[in-house]
Design a protein around this motif. Structure first.
Motif, PDB file in Angstrom:
ATOM      1  N   VAL A  61       0.834  -1.209   0.000  1.00 53.94           N
ATOM      2  CA  VAL A  61       0.000   0.000   0.000  1.00 53.94           C
ATOM      3  C   VAL A  61       0.867   1.257   0.000  1.00 53.94           C
ATOM      4  N   ALA A  62       1.825   1.335   0.905  1.00 54.20           N
ATOM      5  CA  ALA A  62       2.678   2.516   1.015  1.00 54.20           C
ATOM      6  C   ALA A  62       3.522   2.714  -0.245  1.00 54.20           C
ATOM      7  N   ALA A  63       4.099   1.628  -0.745  1.00 53.75           N
ATOM      8  CA  ALA A  63       4.945   1.733  -1.942  1.00 53.75           C
ATOM      9  C   ALA A  63       4.131   2.132  -3.167  1.00 53.75           C
ATOM     10  N   TYR A  64       2.950   1.571  -3.301  1.00 56.20           N
ATOM     11  CA  TYR A  64       2.084   1.860  -4.455  1.00 56.20           C
ATOM     12  C   TYR A  64       1.617   3.314  -4.441  1.00 56.20           C
ATOM     13  N   ILE A  65       1.372   3.855  -3.260  1.00 57.56           N
ATOM     14  CA  ILE A  65       0.911   5.235  -3.144  1.00 57.56           C
ATOM     15  C   ILE A  65       2.053   6.234  -3.330  1.00 57.56           C
ATOM     16  N   LEU A  66       3.196   5.966  -2.688  1.00 55.51           N
ATOM     17  CA  LEU A  66       4.296   6.945  -2.653  1.00 55.51           C
ATOM     18  C   LEU A  66       5.347   6.753  -3.738  1.00 55.51           C
ATOM     19  N   ARG A  67       5.620   5.513  -4.103  1.00 59.27           N
ATOM     20  CA  ARG A  67       6.526   5.194  -5.204  1.00 59.27           C
ATOM     21  C   ARG A  67       7.934   5.775  -5.041  1.00 59.27           C
ATOM     22  N   TYR A 186      -0.133  12.881  -3.826  1.00 61.61           N
ATOM     23  CA  TYR A 186       0.867  11.810  -3.844  1.00 61.61           C
ATOM     24  C   TYR A 186       0.921  11.156  -5.227  1.00 61.61           C
ATOM     25  N   ALA A 187       1.930  10.333  -5.441  1.00 66.13           N
ATOM     26  CA  ALA A 187       2.170   9.764  -6.775  1.00 66.13           C
ATOM     27  C   ALA A 187       0.954   9.042  -7.334  1.00 66.13           C
ATOM     28  N   LEU A 188       0.301   8.206  -6.527  1.00 61.69           N
ATOM     29  CA  LEU A 188      -0.857   7.469  -7.015  1.00 61.69           C
ATOM     30  C   LEU A 188      -2.001   8.409  -7.374  1.00 61.69           C
ATOM     31  N   GLY A 189      -2.250   9.392  -6.529  1.00 61.78           N
ATOM     32  CA  GLY A 189      -3.311  10.354  -6.787  1.00 61.78           C
ATOM     33  C   GLY A 189      -3.052  11.151  -8.050  1.00 61.78           C
ATOM     34  N   LYS A 190      -1.804  11.519  -8.265  1.00 61.96           N
ATOM     35  CA  LYS A 190      -1.446  12.272  -9.466  1.00 61.96           C
ATOM     36  C   LYS A 190      -1.618  11.420 -10.718  1.00 61.96           C
ATOM     37  N   GLU A 191      -1.283  10.129 -10.604  1.00 63.66           N
ATOM     38  CA  GLU A 191      -1.459   9.226 -11.742  1.00 63.66           C
ATOM     39  C   GLU A 191      -2.942   9.091 -12.087  1.00 63.66           C
ATOM     40  N   LEU A 192      -3.774   8.956 -11.064  1.00 66.97           N
ATOM     41  CA  LEU A 192      -5.219   8.829 -11.278  1.00 66.97           C
ATOM     42  C   LEU A 192      -5.780  10.085 -11.918  1.00 66.97           C
ATOM     43  N   GLN A 193      -5.330  11.261 -11.448  1.00 72.66           N
ATOM     44  CA  GLN A 193      -5.795  12.518 -12.013  1.00 72.66           C
ATOM     45  C   GLN A 193      -5.375  12.647 -13.474  1.00 72.66           C
ATOM     46  N   LYS A 194      -4.157  12.222 -13.770  1.00 75.64           N
ATOM     47  CA  LYS A 194      -3.658  12.285 -15.153  1.00 75.64           C
ATOM     48  C   LYS A 194      -4.493  11.395 -16.056  1.00 75.64           C
ATOM     49  N   ARG A 195      -4.854  10.206 -15.547  1.00 74.54           N
ATOM     50  CA  ARG A 195      -5.672   9.286 -16.329  1.00 74.54           C
ATOM     51  C   ARG A 195      -7.049   9.890 -16.616  1.00 74.54           C
ATOM     52  N   ARG A 196      -7.595  10.556 -15.621  1.00 76.84           N
ATOM     53  CA  ARG A 196      -8.905  11.180 -15.798  1.00 76.84           C
ATOM     54  C   ARG A 196      -8.843  12.292 -16.850  1.00 76.84           C
ATOM     55  N   GLU A 197      -7.790  13.077 -16.790  1.00 72.30           N
ATOM     56  CA  GLU A 197      -7.642  14.182 -17.738  1.00 72.30           C
ATOM     57  C   GLU A 197      -7.424  13.652 -19.162  1.00 72.30           C
ATOM     58  N   THR A 198      -6.652  12.583 -19.256  1.00 71.90           N
ATOM     59  CA  THR A 198      -6.392  11.985 -20.574  1.00 71.90           C
ATOM     60  C   THR A 198      -7.671  11.380 -21.140  1.00 71.90           C
ATOM     61  N   GLY A 199      -8.447  10.763 -20.257  1.00 70.55           N
ATOM     62  CA  GLY A 199      -9.699  10.148 -20.703  1.00 70.55           C
ATOM     63  C   GLY A 199     -10.713  11.178 -21.118  1.00 70.55           C
ATOM     64  N   ALA A 200     -10.633  12.361 -20.468  1.00 68.53           N
ATOM     65  CA  ALA A 200     -11.589  13.415 -20.799  1.00 68.53           C
ATOM     66  C   ALA A 200     -11.210  14.169 -22.046  1.00 68.53           C
ATOM     67  N   ALA A 201      -9.937  14.050 -22.439  1.00 69.28           N
ATOM     68  CA  ALA A 201      -9.450  14.794 -23.595  1.00 69.28           C
ATOM     69  C   ALA A 201      -9.931  14.162 -24.886  1.00 69.28           C
TER      70      ALA A 201
END
Length: 201
Positions: A61-67, A186-201
């Motif tokens: 959990v910690a590694a996946y979130i913080l990377r 955090y890294a995971l949250g930023k990745e999720l946000q990027k995916r959302r923005e890419t999907g919306a584009a």
């Protein structure tokens, strides 16, 4: 992505370590209950093995979130220290076991140079933690005295538990947290946000 830890990452990792340390302590009772149920069938050694993956989950959990390098190892050690401070019957030696488990989980991420956090790597992390901790417990917990078939069987069960309860469940828990928005910094949250923005584009 820089490998230097930010203060907020250290704080989150510490919180996760403490929270899961409490959960780990509770699962000793769960393992004991399962062991008591299996004992009449001569399968008591499997009592803890079927849920052993739970004791690696904070690493994933910690590694996946913080990377970041070292997060899996450190979070696991913090969880171990928490258990000891709360009075686990395992005693201070549990911290050493936690370090071994954390090192096993960290190994998977190290092999990818801390760049790959896909599900298969998280599963491998749980499995490597299971394997390395199993070898450690052969001598530390005296498991080496078990019969050969029981050794093999408990190893298989622990590895499967590590893959599912640490790898798969750890990813699911982290993803659910990320969806709430609390991990946006955090890294995971930023990745999720990027995916959302890419999907919306």
């Amino acid at each position: 992505m820089t490998n230097q830890w930010k203060l907020k990452e250290i704080v989150l990792m510490s919180i996760l370590g403490v929270v899961f340390g409490i959960i780990y302590l509770a699962f000793f009772l769960v393992g004991q209950a399962i062991q008591n149920i299996l004992a009449p069938f001569g399968l008591a050694p499997f009592g803890y093995e079927v849920i052993f993956g739970i004791w690696f989950i904070v690493s994933i959990v910690a590694a996946y979130i913080l990377r970041k390098p070292g997060v899996a190892f450190t979070a696991e050690v913090i969880a171990g220290i928490t258990e000891v401070l709360l009075g686990t019957t395992a005693g201070p030696g549990l911290i050493l076991s936690a370090a071994v488990q954390g090192a096993g989980a960290e190994l998977a991420f190290a092999l990818t140079k801390w760049k790959d956090y896909r599900l298969r790597v998280l599963i491998f992390s749980g499995m490597s933690a299971a394997l390395i901790s199993f070898v450690w417990h052969l001598f530390y917990a005296g498991n080496i005295t078990l019969t050969p078939w029981l050794l093999v069987a408990t190893l298989v069960v622990r590895v499967i538990s590590g893959a599912l309860l640490a790898g798969v469940l750890g990813k699911w828990i982290s993803d659910q947290l990320a969806k709430t928005g609390v991990l946006r910094g955090y890294a995971l949250g930023k990745e999720l946000q990027k995916r959302r923005e890419t999907g919306a584009a």
